[in-house]
Motif scaffolding. Structure first.
Motif, PDB file in Angstrom:
ATOM      1  N   VAL A 130       0.198 -38.347  10.067  1.00  0.00           N
ATOM      2  CA  VAL A 130      -0.718 -38.538   8.944  1.00  0.00           C
ATOM      3  C   VAL A 130      -0.841 -40.044   8.723  1.00  0.00           C
ATOM      4  O   VAL A 130       0.161 -40.714   8.441  1.00  0.00           O
ATOM      5  N   HIS A 131      -2.050 -40.571   8.855  1.00  0.00           N
ATOM      6  CA  HIS A 131      -2.164 -42.034   8.886  1.00  0.00           C
ATOM      7  C   HIS A 131      -3.359 -42.553   8.089  1.00  0.00           C
ATOM      8  O   HIS A 131      -4.313 -41.833   7.816  1.00  0.00           O
ATOM      9  N   ARG A 132      -3.277 -43.832   7.772  1.00  0.00           N
ATOM     10  CA  ARG A 132      -4.396 -44.543   7.163  1.00  0.00           C
ATOM     11  C   ARG A 132      -5.316 -45.059   8.275  1.00  0.00           C
ATOM     12  O   ARG A 132      -4.891 -45.263   9.403  1.00  0.00           O
ATOM     13  N   GLY A 133      -6.581 -45.273   7.937  1.00  0.00           N
ATOM     14  CA  GLY A 133      -7.516 -45.836   8.904  1.00  0.00           C
ATOM     15  C   GLY A 133      -7.978 -44.825   9.933  1.00  0.00           C
ATOM     16  O   GLY A 133      -7.669 -43.636   9.854  1.00  0.00           O
ATOM     17  N   ASP A 134      -8.727 -45.319  10.929  1.00  0.00           N
ATOM     18  CA  ASP A 134      -9.225 -44.421  11.966  1.00  0.00           C
ATOM     19  C   ASP A 134      -8.175 -44.257  13.065  1.00  0.00           C
ATOM     20  O   ASP A 134      -7.045 -44.736  12.951  1.00  0.00           O
ATOM     21  N   ALA A 135      -8.556 -43.591  14.164  1.00  0.00           N
ATOM     22  CA  ALA A 135      -7.596 -43.304  15.222  1.00  0.00           C
ATOM     23  C   ALA A 135      -7.049 -44.566  15.874  1.00  0.00           C
ATOM     24  O   ALA A 135      -5.941 -44.567  16.416  1.00  0.00           O
ATOM     25  N   ALA A 136      -7.811 -45.653  15.833  1.00  0.00           N
ATOM     26  CA  ALA A 136      -7.357 -46.901  16.449  1.00  0.00           C
ATOM     27  C   ALA A 136      -6.349 -47.654  15.579  1.00  0.00           C
ATOM     28  O   ALA A 136      -5.745 -48.632  16.034  1.00  0.00           O
ATOM     29  N   ALA A 137      -6.151 -47.201  14.342  1.00  0.00           N
ATOM     30  CA  ALA A 137      -5.267 -47.910  13.417  1.00  0.00           C
ATOM     31  C   ALA A 137      -3.793 -47.684  13.729  1.00  0.00           C
ATOM     32  O   ALA A 137      -2.931 -48.438  13.255  1.00  0.00           O
ATOM     33  N   VAL A 138      -3.486 -46.638  14.509  1.00  0.00           N
ATOM     34  CA  VAL A 138      -2.099 -46.352  14.881  1.00  0.00           C
ATOM     35  C   VAL A 138      -2.034 -46.129  16.398  1.00  0.00           C
ATOM     36  O   VAL A 138      -2.996 -45.639  16.995  1.00  0.00           O
ATOM     37  N   PRO A 139      -0.935 -46.468  17.033  1.00  0.00           N
ATOM     38  CA  PRO A 139      -0.829 -46.335  18.496  1.00  0.00           C
ATOM     39  C   PRO A 139      -0.524 -44.884  18.908  1.00  0.00           C
ATOM     40  O   PRO A 139       0.590 -44.556  19.309  1.00  0.00           O
ATOM     41  N   LEU A 140      -1.523 -44.032  18.839  1.00  0.00           N
ATOM     42  CA  LEU A 140      -1.302 -42.602  19.043  1.00  0.00           C
ATOM     43  C   LEU A 140      -0.829 -42.279  20.460  1.00  0.00           C
ATOM     44  O   LEU A 140       0.017 -41.399  20.637  1.00  0.00           O
ATOM     45  N   GLU A 141      -1.353 -42.956  21.465  1.00  0.00           N
ATOM     46  CA  GLU A 141      -0.907 -42.662  22.826  1.00  0.00           C
ATOM     47  C   GLU A 141       0.564 -43.033  23.010  1.00  0.00           C
ATOM     48  O   GLU A 141       1.330 -42.278  23.622  1.00  0.00           O
ATOM     49  N   ASP A 142       0.967 -44.164  22.463  1.00  0.00           N
ATOM     50  CA  ASP A 142       2.380 -44.554  22.535  1.00  0.00           C
ATOM     51  C   ASP A 142       3.245 -43.568  21.761  1.00  0.00           C
ATOM     52  O   ASP A 142       4.361 -43.235  22.197  1.00  0.00           O
TER      53      ASP A 142
END
Length: 277
Positions: free
Chosen positions: A168-180
């Motif tokens: 659960v995150h702030r911002g769009d998908a690029a705001a957190v390192p989802l692949e990592d």
């Protein structure tokens, strides 16, 4: 870290005993781990264990092209909802789409329209295909597909295990390192439950049908996140765990029945008595 353990017995009015009482078909045990909030996100883990209580139990999705079923995420679907996978943006279809092992749902969920999202990570050790998704642009339910339309057997001797992580995150998908984040999650092993019984053997695998005999043997095998389930009885041993848990991953020692497990350091004295005049 907050943890919630839930046990549910699946029943059906179509499966009853000779008194007309519904009989349990499947035992479901779900563990939910809620981790502390980071600066921009929070992790929530789900581990679902399904154990059949009878022979020839199978589970299948809906009888249609979607094959709907399994772990589902319900949330408000704003008009600007975007489905983002590692391979790019995805478009919902009438049937399941192939989108990889993680998918982010991003939109202006708040009253101010500020962007935020929820990513669903599917552990690669889950049974079956782990890259299929049922997506809905206008309705609330989104889910990784399991088991799909074709029925999948649920074993009796060991649980079928399903693992998912929410980010659960702030911002769009690029705001957190989802692949990592997914790659790190994929390396996490499945927590095991070692069963101990006075009638067991320390050479056994330690599951429900092949329990260990001593708590010490289970302690030698248990790693952070594992559980040692001890059946009723008296255990005459000194338990010295060789390792402890980690933050958010304790090693849990649990009695199957409260007040029925006793650990004693003394040996059972059984002398051969002889009568003397």
């Amino acid at each position: 870290v907050q943890k919630l353990d839930v046990t549910v017995l699946w029943k059906s009015p179509d499966f009853v005993d000779n008194k007309g009482q519904m009989r349990p078909i499947v035992k479901e045990q779900t563990a939910i781990m809620v981790y502390p909030e980071d600066e921009d996100y929070r992790l929530i883990d789900f581990e679902i264990r399904l154990l059949a209580l009878h022979d020839r139990v199978t589970i299948g999705g809906s009888e249609d092209v979607k094959g709907y079923g399994g772990f589902s995420l319900r949330l408000k679907a704003p008009d600007d909802l975007v489905f983002q996978a590692g391979q790019g943006k995805m478009q919902p279809k009438n049937e399941a789409v192939t989108a990889g092992n993680w998918l982010d749902l991003n939109a202006g969920f708040s009253a101010t329209g500020e962007k935020s999202g929820i990513a669903v990570l599917v552990h690669p050790d889950n049974p079956g295909a782990t890259d299929k998704w049922i997506l809905r642009q206008k309705r609330s339910m989104q889910n990784p597909v399991f088991p799909g339309r074709a029925p999948v057997p649920i074993p009796q001797d060991r649980p079928l295990i399903l693992r998912y992580r929410l980010v659960v995150h702030r911002g769009d998908a690029a705001a957190v390192p989802l692949e990592d984040m997914y790659q790190a999650y994929a390396q996490e092993k499945i927590a095991k439950t070692y069963v101990v019984s006075p009638s067991g053997s320390d050479a056994a695998v330690g599951d429900v049908t092949h329990p260990l005999k001593t708590i010490s043997a289970a302690a030698q095998r248990a790693m952070p996140g594992d559980t040692i389930l001890v059946k009723a009885g008296v255990y005459r041993e000194r338990v010295a765990p060789p390792r402890g848990g980690e933050p958010g991953k304790p090693i849990t020692y649990r009695a199957e029945a409260l007040g029925k497990v006793f650990v004693r350091g003394s040996e059972l004295w059984q002398p051969e008595w002889k009568q003397h005049k």
